[in-house]
Design a protein around this motif. Structure first.
Motif, PDB file in Angstrom:
ATOM      1  N   LEU A 272       0.946  -1.481  -0.426  1.00  0.00           N
ATOM      2  CA  LEU A 272       0.156   0.440  -0.250  1.00  0.00           C
ATOM      3  C   LEU A 272       0.960   1.598   0.447  1.00  0.00           C
ATOM      4  CD1 LEU A 272      -2.508  -0.978   2.575  1.00  0.00           C
ATOM      5  CD2 LEU A 272      -2.883  -1.230  -0.182  1.00  0.00           C
ATOM      6  N   VAL A 273       2.344   1.291   0.678  1.00  0.00           N
ATOM      7  CA  VAL A 273       2.645   2.458   0.912  1.00  0.00           C
ATOM      8  C   VAL A 273       3.911   2.619  -0.380  1.00  0.00           C
ATOM      9  CG1 VAL A 273       5.173   3.130   1.314  1.00  0.00           C
ATOM     10  CG2 VAL A 273       3.500   2.451   2.872  1.00  0.00           C
ATOM     11  N   ILE A 360      -4.465   4.427   6.695  1.00  0.00           N
ATOM     12  CA  ILE A 360      -5.143   4.072   5.592  1.00  0.00           C
ATOM     13  C   ILE A 360      -4.218   2.635   6.081  1.00  0.00           C
ATOM     14  CG2 ILE A 360      -4.120   2.846   2.985  1.00  0.00           C
ATOM     15  CD1 ILE A 360      -5.042   5.494   2.648  1.00  0.00           C
ATOM     16  N   SER A 361      -5.127   1.148   6.268  1.00  0.00           N
ATOM     17  CA  SER A 361      -4.384   0.040   6.433  1.00  0.00           C
ATOM     18  C   SER A 361      -4.908  -0.910   5.731  1.00  0.00           C
ATOM     19  CB  SER A 361      -5.604  -0.162   7.788  1.00  0.00           C
ATOM     20  OG  SER A 361      -5.095  -1.112   7.968  1.00  0.00           O
ATOM     21  N   GLY A 362      -3.892  -2.010   5.906  1.00  0.00           N
ATOM     22  CA  GLY A 362      -3.926  -3.639   4.967  1.00  0.00           C
ATOM     23  C   GLY A 362      -4.664  -4.132   5.274  1.00  0.00           C
ATOM     24  N   ALA A 363      -5.582  -4.093   6.362  1.00  0.00           N
ATOM     25  CA  ALA A 363      -6.415  -5.422   6.276  1.00  0.00           C
ATOM     26  C   ALA A 363      -7.247  -5.658   4.849  1.00  0.00           C
ATOM     27  CB  ALA A 363      -7.570  -4.412   7.046  1.00  0.00           C
ATOM     28  N   GLY A 364      -7.519  -7.412   5.062  1.00  0.00           N
ATOM     29  CA  GLY A 364      -8.242  -7.946   4.249  1.00  0.00           C
ATOM     30  C   GLY A 364      -7.533  -8.332   2.924  1.00  0.00           C
ATOM     31  N   SER A 365      -6.166  -8.395   2.905  1.00  0.00           N
ATOM     32  CA  SER A 365      -5.366  -8.469   1.979  1.00  0.00           C
ATOM     33  C   SER A 365      -4.942 -10.773   2.276  1.00  0.00           C
ATOM     34  CB  SER A 365      -3.843  -8.276   2.075  1.00  0.00           C
ATOM     35  OG  SER A 365      -3.107  -8.913   1.246  1.00  0.00           O
ATOM     36  N   ASP A 366      -5.424 -10.771   3.487  1.00  0.00           N
ATOM     37  CA  ASP A 366      -4.835 -11.872   4.173  1.00  0.00           C
ATOM     38  C   ASP A 366      -6.251 -12.629   3.788  1.00  0.00           C
ATOM     39  OD1 ASP A 366      -2.138 -12.236   4.637  1.00  0.00           O
ATOM     40  OD2 ASP A 366      -2.940 -11.444   6.940  1.00  0.00           O
TER      41      ASP A 366
END
Length: 627
Positions: A272-273, A360-366
């Motif tokens: 995301l970064v 901004i968060s990376g939730a949901g990728s896994d």
């Protein structure tokens, strides 16, 4: 990001304005920038505003239509509001630059079917004064919460479960017996239920239509299979994922205040970064949490990504002493008991202290790109269906030997899976997330009648079924998004982010990206390395040393702290369970002592779930079960 609250048919409720005022005040942290209330003969609607888009006071809420016939209290972000606005300008005269007014104009143009056109995360209460009808709605993935309770003839609604509980404190609230089982098993409670017996949740992808004559709930979205994905070559698939991800990140950078990105140095946050650096007009802000304990500290990896993309990077050190001093605030602002929320609270508080309102968060990728180890295990189960031909006594024997080999909780889980009637996804999936064995539950709550069905099984049967159009791994992704992502990670992100007046956005949960990835055949999902589809789609964005390192995620050393700095807090919280006659406090304390002694069968999360339940129920003065 904001807080919604209100009362439909307030005239039937004693002290209605006082109740509405309490709900508004309890969730002041969700919107500290402005608050106000709308009232007519049928409804009270309040709003707490956290200004993100169009900071002008004309965008304060509750907001009225030009003619005053539509009123809305809205929480969230509509990422395609500018496109919708350009489409609506011919029929509506806009007074603000906000996405809130776009919803009003959309309703006047398309009615509640406007939801089909929305891209974003949202919950809202919309009052049609002319037709005397109220709509309560949530976004497709359930990122933003909305709770309600029938109280006599009135209906209370709020972004906060706590707000409803505390607003009608003279009414005794009890824990929900069925929800207790869900919470102990899975660390959460599934909507529409909550941990409280009288408070419900509007379900994701649903809206509720309320009038004096009716109370009806409707589902307006479920993922659609993209048939083109079956026919695309792998290179075309990765290009499409890349395109959708960049678009999703770009939309979620829209704000009139500074935006920050959580950066752990793992694959998800690093992706995301990288994406944000490619689409942002300005240098981006990144934040990582560090610890003195190097086992848990990911700072070195976060710094590598921050240096690579030249971000404005800030490291925030967390120590157990400072956390201990904040535990009361953490529990007080916890909207619903959660075993995972402390992580979200710590990083949200740290980022909010840097004067950031959007993260901004990376939730949901896994869940979407198969990041958990059990995805491969599920694939092995699918390939070995011949095990089902074994008679039950042989499977039971096999389970016994598995427990002898693996003496910790893993052996118990594998034995439970082998003892299921069928080795099928809906039967074995619940055990991937189950915390307590049935035997432990019986000892823990001997007077409760635990049922043998699981929400995941019932949801699968109703929404997926054995003849589903979805590939196997997509079915598993759907289960994870429904049972874990929505009811644990997203709930935590909202309640703990908003506890610190921080809006958290989740680019991996763009519904167009979800629909496309779910439609991709299984043969492209599981590769030779973790999250191969995602990494191939963003090839060159992340250094190999980040890709190859062991997965950690953002994890606090809670187990270590529970045995040391937080031990007194934990023991006091466990003793609070004595007021619930369903719990056997002697067994609770026995487990606690076994945990302190290092018994590998007693996972820290089992004890932590009880600690949270005890401290949360004490804070909210919840009565005994079945009182």
């Amino acid at each position: 990001m904001c807080g919604i609250s209100g009362i439909f048919d307030w005239n039937s409720l004693k002290n209605a304005e006082h109740v509405a005022s309490i709900m508004k005040d309890v969730q002041d942290h969700r919107g500290p920038d402005f608050n106000s209330t709308y009232k007519d003969e049928n409804i009270l609607i309040s709003h707490n505003r956290l200004s993100i888009i169009d900071l002008d006071h004309h965008s304060n809420q509750p907001m009225h239509s030009n003619l005053g016939d539509v009123v809305i209290s809205y929480n969230g972000e509509l990422y395609n509001y500018l496109n919708l606005k350009s489409e609506l300008e011919a029929t509506y005269s806009f007074r603000t630059q906000s996405d809130t007014e776009v919803i009003i104009a959309s309703y006047l143009k398309w009615g509640i079917r406007m939801l089909d056109r929305f891209e974003g995360m949202f919950a809202f209460a919309l009052w049609d004064k002319a037709k005397k009808q109220l709509f309560l709605a949530r976004d497709r993935m359930g990122v933003k919460p909305l709770y309600f309770m029938e109280y006599g003839r009135s209906i209370l609604f709020s972004s906060s479960c706590n707000a409803i509980i505390k607003a009608v404190s003279e009414k005794p609230f009890n824990l929900n017996n069925n929800s207790i089982q869900e919470y102990l098993n899975f660390g959460t409670v599934y909507s529409p239920s909550t941990i409280i017996d009288k408070v419900k949740s509007v379900e994701k992808s649903h809206y509720i239509h309320i009038s004096n004559e009716s109370f009806d709930q409707f589902k307006y979205w479920e993922p659609t299979k993209q048939t083109k994905a079956d026919k695309l070559k792998y290179d075309d698939i990765t290009k499409k994922v890349n395109q959708l991800l960049l678009q999703s990140v770009e939309k979620r950078l829209i704000a009139d205040v500074p935006v920050g990105l959580f950066l752990s140095g793992g694959i998800d946050s690093s992706t995301l970064v990288a994406a944000a650096s490619k689409v942002a007009e300005n240098k981006i802000n990144t934040f990582s949490v560090t610890f003195d304990d190097k086992i848990y500290d990911e700072g070195i990896y976060a710094r590598q990504i921050a240096d690579l993309y030249a971000t404005n990077h800030k490291e925030i050190k967390v120590d157990p002493k400072s956390l201990l001093h904040n535990m009361d605030k953490f529990i007080k602002q916890m909207d619903h008991p959660t075993v995972d929320g402390l992580n979200s609270y710590v990083i949200s508080k740290a980022v909010s202290n840097e004067n950031i309102k959007v993260a901004i968060s990376g939730a949901g990728s896994d869940e979407l790109f198969l990041g958990y180890p059990f995805y491969k295990l599920a694939g092995q189960f699918e390939e070995n269906q011949w095990v089902q031909s074994f008679p039950p006594f042989l499977k039971k024997i096999a389970g016994y030997f598995v427990k002898q080999i693996y003496t910790d909780h893993k052996g118990e889980k594998m034995a439970s899976i082998l003892n299921q009637k069928f080795l099928k996804l809906d039967y074995y999936y619940p055990f991937f997330r189950k915390m307590y064995s049935d035997k432990e539950l019986t000892l823990l709550c001997p007077s409760l009648n635990f049922n043998s069905s699981y929400y995941a099984f019932d949801w699968y049967q109703e929404n997926i079924g054995q003849k589903s159009i979805w590939p196997h791994y997509s079915k598993l992704s759907l289960l994870e998004m429904e049972c874990y992502l929505q009811h644990v990670l997203l709930r935590d992100a909202d309640q703990m982010g908003m506890a610190n007046s921080l809006e958290i956005r989740v680019p991996f949960l763009d519904y167009q990206l979800i629909e496309f990835v779910l439609s991709i055949p299984d043969r492209y999902k599981i590769g030779t390395y973790q999250k191969q589809l995602l990494l191939d789609s963003v090839s060159g964005w992340i250094p190999d040393k980040i890709i190859g390192r062991k997965k950690m995620g953002f994890v606090l050393p809670i187990e270590k702290w529970m045995k040391n700095e937080l031990s007194t807090f934990c023991e006091n919280a466990l003793k609070e369970l004595e007021k619930f006659h369903e719990f056997d406090l002697n067994y609770v304390l026995k487990m606690w002592n076994q945990f302190l002694a290092g018994d590998s069968r007693i996972q820290w999360v089992k004890i932590w779930s009880l600690v949270i339940l005890g401290s949360w129920s004490s804070e909210n003065k919840i009565n005994q079960l079945n009182a």
